[in-house]
Design a protein around this motif. Sequence first.
Motif, PDB file in Angstrom:
ATOM      1  N   ILE A  87       0.841  -1.207   0.000  1.00  0.00           N
ATOM      2  CA  ILE A  87       0.000   0.000   0.000  1.00  0.00           C
ATOM      3  C   ILE A  87       0.870   1.249   0.000  1.00  0.00           C
ATOM      4  O   ILE A  87       0.610   2.204  -0.733  1.00  0.00           O
ATOM      5  N   VAL A  88       1.931   1.229   0.813  1.00  0.00           N
ATOM      6  CA  VAL A  88       2.848   2.386   0.859  1.00  0.00           C
ATOM      7  C   VAL A  88       3.498   2.607  -0.501  1.00  0.00           C
ATOM      8  O   VAL A  88       3.557   3.736  -1.015  1.00  0.00           O
ATOM      9  N   GLU A  89       4.009   1.524  -1.117  1.00  0.00           N
ATOM     10  CA  GLU A  89       4.663   1.634  -2.422  1.00  0.00           C
ATOM     11  C   GLU A  89       3.681   2.085  -3.501  1.00  0.00           C
ATOM     12  O   GLU A  89       3.997   2.933  -4.329  1.00  0.00           O
ATOM     13  N   ASN A  90       2.472   1.511  -3.469  1.00  0.00           N
ATOM     14  CA  ASN A  90       1.467   1.871  -4.476  1.00  0.00           C
ATOM     15  C   ASN A  90       1.039   3.329  -4.311  1.00  0.00           C
ATOM     16  O   ASN A  90       0.840   4.033  -5.297  1.00  0.00           O
ATOM     17  N   THR A  91       0.905   3.767  -3.060  1.00  0.00           N
ATOM     18  CA  THR A  91       0.537   5.161  -2.799  1.00  0.00           C
ATOM     19  C   THR A  91       1.611   6.097  -3.329  1.00  0.00           C
ATOM     20  O   THR A  91       1.305   7.160  -3.898  1.00  0.00           O
ATOM     21  N   LYS A  92       2.866   5.702  -3.166  1.00  0.00           N
ATOM     22  CA  LYS A  92       3.990   6.499  -3.680  1.00  0.00           C
ATOM     23  C   LYS A  92       3.903   6.606  -5.210  1.00  0.00           C
ATOM     24  O   LYS A  92       4.031   7.703  -5.774  1.00  0.00           O
ATOM     25  N   HIS A  93       3.699   5.466  -5.873  1.00  0.00           N
ATOM     26  CA  HIS A  93       3.585   5.467  -7.339  1.00  0.00           C
ATOM     27  C   HIS A  93       2.378   6.293  -7.791  1.00  0.00           C
ATOM     28  O   HIS A  93       2.467   7.045  -8.774  1.00  0.00           O
ATOM     29  N   LEU A  99       1.063  13.575  -9.964  1.00  0.00           N
ATOM     30  CA  LEU A  99       1.854  14.779 -10.213  1.00  0.00           C
ATOM     31  C   LEU A  99       2.170  14.911 -11.701  1.00  0.00           C
ATOM     32  O   LEU A  99       2.113  16.010 -12.271  1.00  0.00           O
ATOM     33  N   LYS A 100       2.495  13.750 -12.318  1.00  0.00           N
ATOM     34  CA  LYS A 100       2.787  13.760 -13.760  1.00  0.00           C
ATOM     35  C   LYS A 100       1.544  14.145 -14.557  1.00  0.00           C
ATOM     36  O   LYS A 100       1.636  14.938 -15.505  1.00  0.00           O
ATOM     37  N   LYS A 274      -3.110   8.814 -17.459  1.00  0.00           N
ATOM     38  CA  LYS A 274      -4.422   8.612 -16.832  1.00  0.00           C
ATOM     39  C   LYS A 274      -4.721   7.129 -16.668  1.00  0.00           C
ATOM     40  O   LYS A 274      -5.321   6.716 -15.672  1.00  0.00           O
ATOM     41  N   ILE A 275      -4.295   6.343 -17.659  1.00  0.00           N
ATOM     42  CA  ILE A 275      -4.457   4.890 -17.557  1.00  0.00           C
ATOM     43  C   ILE A 275      -3.621   4.364 -16.391  1.00  0.00           C
ATOM     44  O   ILE A 275      -4.065   3.522 -15.603  1.00  0.00           O
ATOM     45  N   GLU A 276      -2.372   4.896 -16.300  1.00  0.00           N
ATOM     46  CA  GLU A 276      -1.504   4.517 -15.179  1.00  0.00           C
ATOM     47  C   GLU A 276      -2.134   4.905 -13.844  1.00  0.00           C
ATOM     48  O   GLU A 276      -2.110   4.132 -12.886  1.00  0.00           O
ATOM     49  N   GLU A 277      -2.695   6.101 -13.804  1.00  0.00           N
ATOM     50  CA  GLU A 277      -3.324   6.578 -12.570  1.00  0.00           C
ATOM     51  C   GLU A 277      -4.472   5.664 -12.158  1.00  0.00           C
ATOM     52  O   GLU A 277      -4.613   5.299 -10.986  1.00  0.00           O
ATOM     53  N   ASP A 282      -6.823   1.569  -8.847  1.00  0.00           N
ATOM     54  CA  ASP A 282      -7.516   0.281  -8.696  1.00  0.00           C
ATOM     55  C   ASP A 282      -6.714  -0.668  -7.809  1.00  0.00           C
ATOM     56  O   ASP A 282      -7.282  -1.381  -6.970  1.00  0.00           O
ATOM     57  N   ILE A 283      -5.388  -0.662  -8.002  1.00  0.00           N
ATOM     58  CA  ILE A 283      -4.530  -1.499  -7.152  1.00  0.00           C
ATOM     59  C   ILE A 283      -4.674  -1.077  -5.696  1.00  0.00           C
ATOM     60  O   ILE A 283      -4.764  -1.911  -4.792  1.00  0.00           O
TER      61      ILE A 283
END
Length: 381
Positions: A87-93, A99-100, A274-277, A282-283
């Motif tokens: 969760i921490v890693e996913n939140t970071k990504h 931001l991007k 946006k797809i990445e977001e 979802d993850i």
Amino acid sequence: MDTAGPKILPVKVERINAARLREAAEFVDVRMKNLITTYRYLDSLDATSAGLTQGRQLQLLFFSLLRQCDLYKTEISDKLTKVAHDIVENTKHLHEVRLKVQHQGNGIDKKKEFIQNSKTKFETFAVERKKLVSELVIPELASVKVTDQRDKANELFIWALEAIYEEPLSKYYWDNFREQALIKDKGADLRTRLDNFRVGSMTTTSTEATEQLVHNEAEVRDAIHKNKQQPFPPSVDKLFAIAKNISASRKIYLDYAESEKDLKKLFNDFDYSKIEEKKYSDIGTALQLRSEILTECLVIYNNILKSLTEKGQVMDASAIQRQMQSAIEKNVQSNPEPNQQSVALREPMIQSQPVTNTGEAFHKAQTSAAGSNKDGNCNLF
């Protein structure tokens, strides 16, 4: 009659399928309740060798379940630790991607604004160019004095030949150009070409010719002055202004065209981001749900372990044995006939108590603990 009771089958601990964590916890909870119910039933029986044997067998199964629950709890705790890290890693990504997306969105807005401003400038220059063309007095251009083919004054009209008529330099000769373009139709064709000139369709040759004239404007003006052109024809100024207008318009057009390409790329990058977001979002949702399920199951197993531990204190093997032995000794003291009473003490309640019911209750508990597997393995997971 067999007083040993059914054989205790080992409980095999399998890894838990994450999709069935709740089911696993609820199933273990049910088995624990069945075992406690069976134990209470056995505890209500008189102290007999049969009761003692059943109690020991039940104790083995009981603590096997306790160990199983403890292992499940440990595994769930490990899973929770990993999920928390994920969760921490996913939140970071997700934060980085957002931001991007924000940066790209700002870039798109700025690029759109630039394109709109470019279009406005381009249209303004087009209007100004048409005005300059309408103010041209062609006879004034025809009055320009050119001494010979090497005269620098030729460059003004060479530009017209290459950029406006799109003819090669090899075809230029001042007297011929003056006659065909400035005198024959009073410059009507030249005016029409200037009025309808398409900056976006300029060739490399016409672009280079325009840039050369703008760069050499001062020298060309001096050459016209040296030829004692007095007064200086105003239409020459306007023709220079038209050339500079076309040059500036061409730069605006090229920047506009490049910005359109950049905008398309920005939109592609933005859509991908946006797809990445959405993917990371979802993850994150899935991980949060998994964390909630694991936490819920951990609470269930903690409650089960607490209950099992409390019951386990009652089900201590030595305590059961002492209880049974004490009952036997009391029976011996109250009945002095050793031969008959000894037999009665070993199996006093076999005839009077429904031992088959005891086996039945115990079998239910064992079946619950073993699941549906013939080998007694817990294969629900």
